[in-house]
Design a protein around this motif. Sequence first.
Motif, PDB file in Angstrom:
ATOM      1  N   ASP A 151       0.708  -1.258  -0.012  1.00  0.00           N
ATOM      2  CA  ASP A 151      -0.084  -0.025  -0.089  1.00  0.00           C
ATOM      3  C   ASP A 151       1.042   1.267  -0.030  1.00  0.00           C
ATOM      4  N   SER A 152       2.028   1.224   0.533  1.00  0.00           N
ATOM      5  CA  SER A 152       2.982   2.268   0.639  1.00  0.00           C
ATOM      6  C   SER A 152       3.596   2.527  -0.686  1.00  0.00           C
ATOM      7  N   GLY A 153       3.530   1.692  -1.534  1.00  0.00           N
ATOM      8  CA  GLY A 153       4.129   1.889  -3.006  1.00  0.00           C
ATOM      9  C   GLY A 153       5.271   0.914  -3.170  1.00  0.00           C
ATOM     10  N   ILE A 154       5.720   0.180  -2.260  1.00  0.00           N
ATOM     11  CA  ILE A 154       6.780  -1.008  -2.746  1.00  0.00           C
ATOM     12  C   ILE A 154       6.256  -1.880  -3.687  1.00  0.00           C
ATOM     13  N   ASN A 155       7.091  -2.174  -4.770  1.00  0.00           N
ATOM     14  CA  ASN A 155       6.693  -2.987  -5.748  1.00  0.00           C
ATOM     15  C   ASN A 155       7.337  -4.234  -5.962  1.00  0.00           C
ATOM     16  N   TRP A 156       7.998  -4.659  -4.717  1.00  0.00           N
ATOM     17  CA  TRP A 156       8.813  -6.073  -4.965  1.00  0.00           C
ATOM     18  C   TRP A 156       8.988  -6.685  -3.513  1.00  0.00           C
ATOM     19  N   ILE A 157       8.994  -7.836  -3.574  1.00  0.00           N
ATOM     20  CA  ILE A 157       9.384  -8.570  -2.376  1.00  0.00           C
ATOM     21  C   ILE A 157      10.426  -9.621  -2.424  1.00  0.00           C
ATOM     22  N   ASP A 158      11.299  -9.705  -1.567  1.00  0.00           N
ATOM     23  CA  ASP A 158      12.553 -10.566  -1.971  1.00  0.00           C
ATOM     24  C   ASP A 158      12.311 -11.815  -0.691  1.00  0.00           C
ATOM     25  N   THR A 159      12.564 -12.923  -1.210  1.00  0.00           N
ATOM     26  CA  THR A 159      12.473 -14.025  -0.089  1.00  0.00           C
ATOM     27  C   THR A 159      13.375 -15.169  -0.499  1.00  0.00           C
ATOM     28  N   ALA A 160      13.216 -16.300   0.156  1.00  0.00           N
ATOM     29  CA  ALA A 160      14.110 -17.473  -0.281  1.00  0.00           C
ATOM     30  C   ALA A 160      13.355 -18.566   0.414  1.00  0.00           C
ATOM     31  N   PRO A 161      13.375 -19.916  -0.294  1.00  0.00           N
ATOM     32  CA  PRO A 161      12.798 -20.888   0.490  1.00  0.00           C
ATOM     33  C   PRO A 161      13.347 -21.314   1.811  1.00  0.00           C
ATOM     34  N   ALA A 162      14.635 -20.786   2.224  1.00  0.00           N
ATOM     35  CA  ALA A 162      15.217 -21.404   3.481  1.00  0.00           C
ATOM     36  C   ALA A 162      14.592 -20.285   4.610  1.00  0.00           C
ATOM     37  N   TYR A 163      14.040 -19.174   4.327  1.00  0.00           N
ATOM     38  CA  TYR A 163      13.785 -18.142   5.535  1.00  0.00           C
ATOM     39  C   TYR A 163      12.463 -19.077   6.206  1.00  0.00           C
ATOM     40  N   GLY A 164      12.888 -19.559   7.220  1.00  0.00           N
ATOM     41  CA  GLY A 164      11.603 -20.246   7.969  1.00  0.00           C
ATOM     42  C   GLY A 164      11.586 -21.678   7.539  1.00  0.00           C
ATOM     43  N   LEU A 165      12.428 -22.102   6.545  1.00  0.00           N
ATOM     44  CA  LEU A 165      12.116 -23.546   5.764  1.00  0.00           C
ATOM     45  C   LEU A 165      10.746 -23.522   5.289  1.00  0.00           C
ATOM     46  N   GLY A 166      10.493 -22.564   4.383  1.00  0.00           N
ATOM     47  CA  GLY A 166       9.349 -22.749   3.684  1.00  0.00           C
ATOM     48  C   GLY A 166       8.290 -21.773   4.001  1.00  0.00           C
ATOM     49  N   THR A 167       8.372 -21.297   5.295  1.00  0.00           N
ATOM     50  CA  THR A 167       7.515 -20.496   5.989  1.00  0.00           C
ATOM     51  C   THR A 167       7.309 -19.143   5.207  1.00  0.00           C
ATOM     52  N   SER A 168       8.313 -18.556   4.902  1.00  0.00           N
ATOM     53  CA  SER A 168       8.213 -16.933   4.340  1.00  0.00           C
ATOM     54  C   SER A 168       7.535 -17.091   2.941  1.00  0.00           C
ATOM     55  N   GLU A 169       7.886 -18.095   2.190  1.00  0.00           N
ATOM     56  CA  GLU A 169       7.275 -18.187   0.825  1.00  0.00           C
ATOM     57  C   GLU A 169       5.664 -18.542   0.828  1.00  0.00           C
ATOM     58  N   LYS A 170       5.348 -19.404   2.073  1.00  0.00           N
ATOM     59  CA  LYS A 170       3.828 -19.639   1.984  1.00  0.00           C
ATOM     60  C   LYS A 170       3.281 -18.345   2.683  1.00  0.00           C
ATOM     61  N   VAL A 171       3.870 -17.733   3.465  1.00  0.00           N
ATOM     62  CA  VAL A 171       3.078 -16.449   3.965  1.00  0.00           C
ATOM     63  C   VAL A 171       3.012 -15.676   2.816  1.00  0.00           C
ATOM     64  N   ILE A 172       3.792 -15.292   2.151  1.00  0.00           N
ATOM     65  CA  ILE A 172       3.811 -14.510   1.012  1.00  0.00           C
ATOM     66  C   ILE A 172       2.436 -14.795   0.001  1.00  0.00           C
ATOM     67  N   GLY A 173       2.551 -16.134  -0.209  1.00  0.00           N
ATOM     68  CA  GLY A 173       1.575 -16.696  -1.088  1.00  0.00           C
ATOM     69  C   GLY A 173       0.194 -16.152  -0.399  1.00  0.00           C
ATOM     70  N   LYS A 174      -0.169 -16.614   0.831  1.00  0.00           N
ATOM     71  CA  LYS A 174      -1.264 -16.309   1.266  1.00  0.00           C
ATOM     72  C   LYS A 174      -1.564 -14.878   1.333  1.00  0.00           C
ATOM     73  N   ALA A 175      -0.440 -13.912   1.588  1.00  0.00           N
ATOM     74  CA  ALA A 175      -0.822 -12.546   1.632  1.00  0.00           C
ATOM     75  C   ALA A 175      -1.408 -11.848   0.119  1.00  0.00           C
ATOM     76  N   LEU A 176      -0.670 -12.750  -0.888  1.00  0.00           N
ATOM     77  CA  LEU A 176      -1.006 -12.146  -2.081  1.00  0.00           C
ATOM     78  C   LEU A 176      -2.190 -12.706  -2.461  1.00  0.00           C
ATOM     79  N   LYS A 177      -2.776 -13.660  -1.972  1.00  0.00           N
ATOM     80  CA  LYS A 177      -4.089 -14.200  -2.466  1.00  0.00           C
ATOM     81  C   LYS A 177      -5.386 -13.138  -2.245  1.00  0.00           C
ATOM     82  N   GLU A 178      -4.865 -12.174  -1.303  1.00  0.00           N
ATOM     83  CA  GLU A 178      -6.057 -11.206  -1.011  1.00  0.00           C
ATOM     84  C   GLU A 178      -5.855 -10.160  -1.721  1.00  0.00           C
ATOM     85  N   ARG A 179      -4.963  -9.946  -2.607  1.00  0.00           N
ATOM     86  CA  ARG A 179      -4.872  -8.495  -3.207  1.00  0.00           C
ATOM     87  C   ARG A 179      -5.218  -8.811  -4.672  1.00  0.00           C
TER      88      ARG A 179
END
Length: 317
Positions: free
Chosen positions: A48-76
């Motif tokens: 919402d603030s204008g940022i237009n990219w997200i950087d992640t990796a599978p290892a961040y939380g051993l899959g957790t970060s990517e899964k959470v991003i996936g959930k968040a993007l479903k709502e937008r």
Amino acid sequence: MEKKRLGNSDMDITRIGLGAWAIGGSWRWGWGHQDEKDSIRTIHKALDSGINWIDTAPAYGLGTSEKVIGKALKERNDKPYIFTKCGILWDNKGKAWQEISRKTILKEIDESLTRLGVDVIDLYQIHWPNPDKNIEEAWETLAEIKEQGKVRYIGVSNFSVEQLKRAEKIAPITSLQPPYSILRRDIEKEILPHCQEKNIGVIVYSPMASGLLTGKVTEEWVASLPDDDWRKQADDFRQPRLARNLALVEILRDIAKKHNSTIAETAIAWTLKHPAVTAAIVGMRRPDQVDGVTGAPGVQLDNEDLERIETFIKQNP
């Protein structure tokens, strides 16, 4: 928000992006427990603030970060650029290690697409060049994945100039992701000039030195960190280095007041001043943290500011 073209791509990315390391939660190199609802709210606020990219990796939380991003993007309806990586694996006991090979990468890319809930990843990066002997095999595999349409562009992270040159012989490199901050400047000598010459975009990570350059860190704050936060044992967060780093923060505090910015924005702005730097990855794990960093691209440090910082670094190496 100001944007800049990323290397040889067609992507104009905002000068800061959302770093999703911390929202991975507790793991070997994590920052401790993370509430998923906070993570999703943070992602939404950043976009919402204008940022237009997200950087992640599978290892961040051993899959957790990517899964959470996936959930968040479903709502937008608006979809940011998604950058992720390959090259850190883990077993069912949570033990993680670095490894790049054709076999592992072909498995990782499909798993990342599934966790993120997308058909294509905008930028796919080799996380660490380990083992070094597999760089050519790994880069050939990323080039193949790009041809298949699973990713749009390919990049690397934590590569030396020599390793960049080896990959360049196989396929163009869109971007490099190195660490860079006032406290960590080794890429200035060879890596940044090479990237500038070859039109390799540079998205730097840890511009606030893992939180050190935010103005929030004190000796008591470090002591209060959970035991599963790696910073609690890091040299830069322990004496005698901590005292020196906090003295630098006081200089940044003065400069921030002058520009009506936060200390964090001032530290990030310092990294963005280098002409080879395309953008900075900024870690955020709570919605309130977004407000303290989004002004960084607008902070115009002058010669007096830069000289104050340089003088301190020279006097306190």
